[in-house]
Scaffold this motif. Structure first.
Motif, mmCIF file in Angstrom:
data_model
loop_
_atom_site.group_PDB
_atom_site.id
_atom_site.type_symbol
_atom_site.label_atom_id
_atom_site.label_comp_id
_atom_site.label_asym_id
_atom_site.label_seq_id
_atom_site.Cartn_x
_atom_site.Cartn_y
_atom_site.Cartn_z
ATOM 1 N N UNK A 103 20.369 -3.910 72.306
ATOM 2 C CA UNK A 103 20.841 -2.841 71.420
ATOM 3 C C UNK A 103 19.689 -1.896 71.074
ATOM 4 N N UNK A 104 18.533 -2.470 70.762
ATOM 5 C CA UNK A 104 17.353 -1.654 70.452
ATOM 6 C C UNK A 104 16.941 -0.828 71.667
ATOM 7 N N UNK A 105 17.016 -1.429 72.856
ATOM 8 C CA UNK A 105 16.685 -0.714 74.097
ATOM 9 C C UNK A 105 17.596 0.493 74.276
ATOM 10 N N UNK A 106 18.882 0.291 74.073
ATOM 11 C CA UNK A 106 19.847 1.373 74.281
ATOM 12 C C UNK A 106 19.713 2.482 73.241
ATOM 13 N N UNK A 107 19.219 2.103 72.065
ATOM 14 C CA UNK A 107 19.077 3.092 70.990
ATOM 15 C C UNK A 107 17.734 3.813 71.017
ATOM 16 N N UNK A 108 16.777 3.248 71.757
ATOM 17 C CA UNK A 108 15.429 3.834 71.801
ATOM 18 C C UNK A 108 15.454 5.176 72.540
ATOM 19 N N UNK A 109 14.772 6.123 71.984
ATOM 20 C CA UNK A 109 14.682 7.454 72.605
ATOM 21 C C UNK A 109 13.386 7.617 73.394
ATOM 22 N N UNK A 110 12.353 6.932 72.950
ATOM 23 C CA UNK A 110 11.062 6.990 73.637
ATOM 24 C C UNK A 110 11.085 6.055 74.848
ATOM 25 N N UNK A 111 10.651 6.536 75.991
ATOM 26 C CA UNK A 111 10.709 5.758 77.235
ATOM 27 C C UNK A 111 9.841 4.502 77.184
ATOM 28 N N UNK A 112 8.686 4.592 76.548
ATOM 29 C CA UNK A 112 7.798 3.428 76.456
ATOM 30 C C UNK A 112 8.411 2.359 75.548
ATOM 31 N N UNK A 113 9.078 2.818 74.507
ATOM 32 C CA UNK A 113 9.743 1.879 73.599
ATOM 33 C C UNK A 113 10.931 1.227 74.298
ATOM 34 N N UNK A 114 11.664 2.018 75.079
ATOM 35 C CA UNK A 114 12.796 1.488 75.841
ATOM 36 C C UNK A 114 12.318 0.435 76.844
ATOM 37 N N UNK A 115 11.195 0.712 77.505
ATOM 38 C CA UNK A 115 10.627 -0.228 78.481
ATOM 39 C C UNK A 115 10.185 -1.518 77.800
ATOM 40 N N UNK A 116 9.645 -1.376 76.605
ATOM 41 C CA UNK A 116 9.175 -2.537 75.842
ATOM 42 C C UNK A 116 10.350 -3.472 75.522
ATOM 43 N N UNK A 117 11.438 -2.899 75.011
ATOM 44 C CA UNK A 117 12.598 -3.710 74.661
ATOM 45 C C UNK A 117 13.270 -4.299 75.901
ATOM 46 N N UNK A 118 13.235 -3.558 76.997
ATOM 47 C CA UNK A 118 13.796 -4.064 78.253
ATOM 48 C C UNK A 118 13.035 -5.299 78.710
ATOM 49 N N UNK A 119 11.710 -5.210 78.702
ATOM 50 C CA UNK A 119 10.883 -6.341 79.116
ATOM 51 C C UNK A 119 11.110 -7.549 78.216
ATOM 52 N N UNK A 120 11.137 -7.331 76.915
ATOM 53 C CA UNK A 120 11.317 -8.436 75.972
ATOM 54 C C UNK A 120 12.672 -9.114 76.162
ATOM 55 N N UNK A 121 13.699 -8.309 76.386
ATOM 56 C CA UNK A 121 15.036 -8.885 76.560
ATOM 57 C C UNK A 121 15.117 -9.686 77.855
ATOM 58 N N UNK A 122 14.493 -9.194 78.916
ATOM 59 C CA UNK A 122 14.519 -9.910 80.196
ATOM 60 C C UNK A 122 13.667 -11.171 80.149
ATOM 61 N N UNK A 123 12.545 -11.102 79.448
ATOM 62 C CA UNK A 123 11.707 -12.303 79.261
ATOM 63 C C UNK A 123 12.513 -13.407 78.582
ATOM 64 N N UNK A 124 13.234 -13.025 77.537
ATOM 65 C CA UNK A 124 14.001 -14.006 76.769
ATOM 66 C C UNK A 124 15.226 -14.482 77.553
#
Length: 236
Positions: A103-124
């Motif tokens: 949800x945070x990834x989809x709501x993020x507007x900054x690309x680096x922030x979106x990438x961060x949440x994507x990585x964290x979600x995939x790690x988990x």
């Protein structure tokens, strides 16, 4: 959802009353989800096997298999059941976090922030998938135990053994479904390539045990038909 319905982070889902837990699964939320459901199926299998062991140990006609029953009961009580409970709770908590990160990834507007949440979600998600694989592997063991109890346990409670086999089989199949779906999501990661064979191994082991499980069904079916036919013949 009312505040009373929200489960505190430090409270175990399995401590809830049965109806409430079932409602949790049917509430349309991400957690508890399919991973926890697979663990619950296997927990039911473990409990049924343990019941057959406890009853069979008291029957003189099962004396020859006493040591085997004691080993199975000890393994379930001390190893399998506690671990399945841990996996149930861990999957529920961690997958809920995966969804929150998405949800945070989809709501993020900054690309680096979106990438961060994507990585964290995939790690988990990798962690949660490991839970699923372990549930499947434990379920394979339970299927084997269930077949032993059907064949050697007290004959009058083979219905219980049959349920244990069926529940464990469902646990394995559920784990295979979930793991494959997660690996598809993780397809660009090294984890997916390393674990696709783990999925195949589960399927291969399931196929072998299904043959034994269906043999148990055939056995009890033949006995039932034979018994009914004998009754009809005697009554004619």
């Amino acid at each position: 959802m009312s505040k009373q319905e929200i489960l505190p982070l430090n409270k175990e889902l399995l401590s809830r009353p049965t109806n409430q837990l079932l409602n949790d699964f049917g509430a349309g939320r991400a957690s508890p989800g399919s991973g926890s459901a697979a663990a619950l199926l296997s927990l039911l299998s473990a409990k049924m096997i343990n019941t057959v062991c406890e009853i069979s140990l008291k029957k003189p006609e099962c004396e020859a298999s006493k040591k085997e029953f004691e080993f199975i009961a000890k393994t379930i009580k001390e190893e399998i059941e506690p671990r399945l409970k841990e996996l149930f709770e861990s999957d529920a908590k961690d997958f809920e976090k995966v969804v929150a990160l998405r949800v945070k990834r989809d709501q993020a507007e900054d690309s680096s922030e979106k990438a961060k949440y994507t990585k964290e979600s995939l790690d988990l998600l990798e962690t949660a998938t490991n839970y699923t694989f372990e549930v499947g592997e434990i379920s394979i063991r339970l299927m084997g135990f269930g077949v032993v109890m059907f064949e050697k346990g007290w004959h009058a409670i083979r219905g219980d053994s049959g349920v244990s086999i069926s529940a464990a089989m469902s646990g394995v199949m559920s784990s295979i479904f979930i793991a494959n779906l997660n690996l598809k999501t993780l397809k660009k990661r090294k984890y997916a390539k390393e674990n696709v064979t783990r999925c195949q191994k589960l399927q291969d082991n399931l196929s072998k045990l299904q043959t034994q499980a269906f043999s148990c069904v055939t056995t009890i079916s033949s006995e039932s038909i034979g018994s009914i036919q004998l009754e009809l013949d005697e009554g004619s």
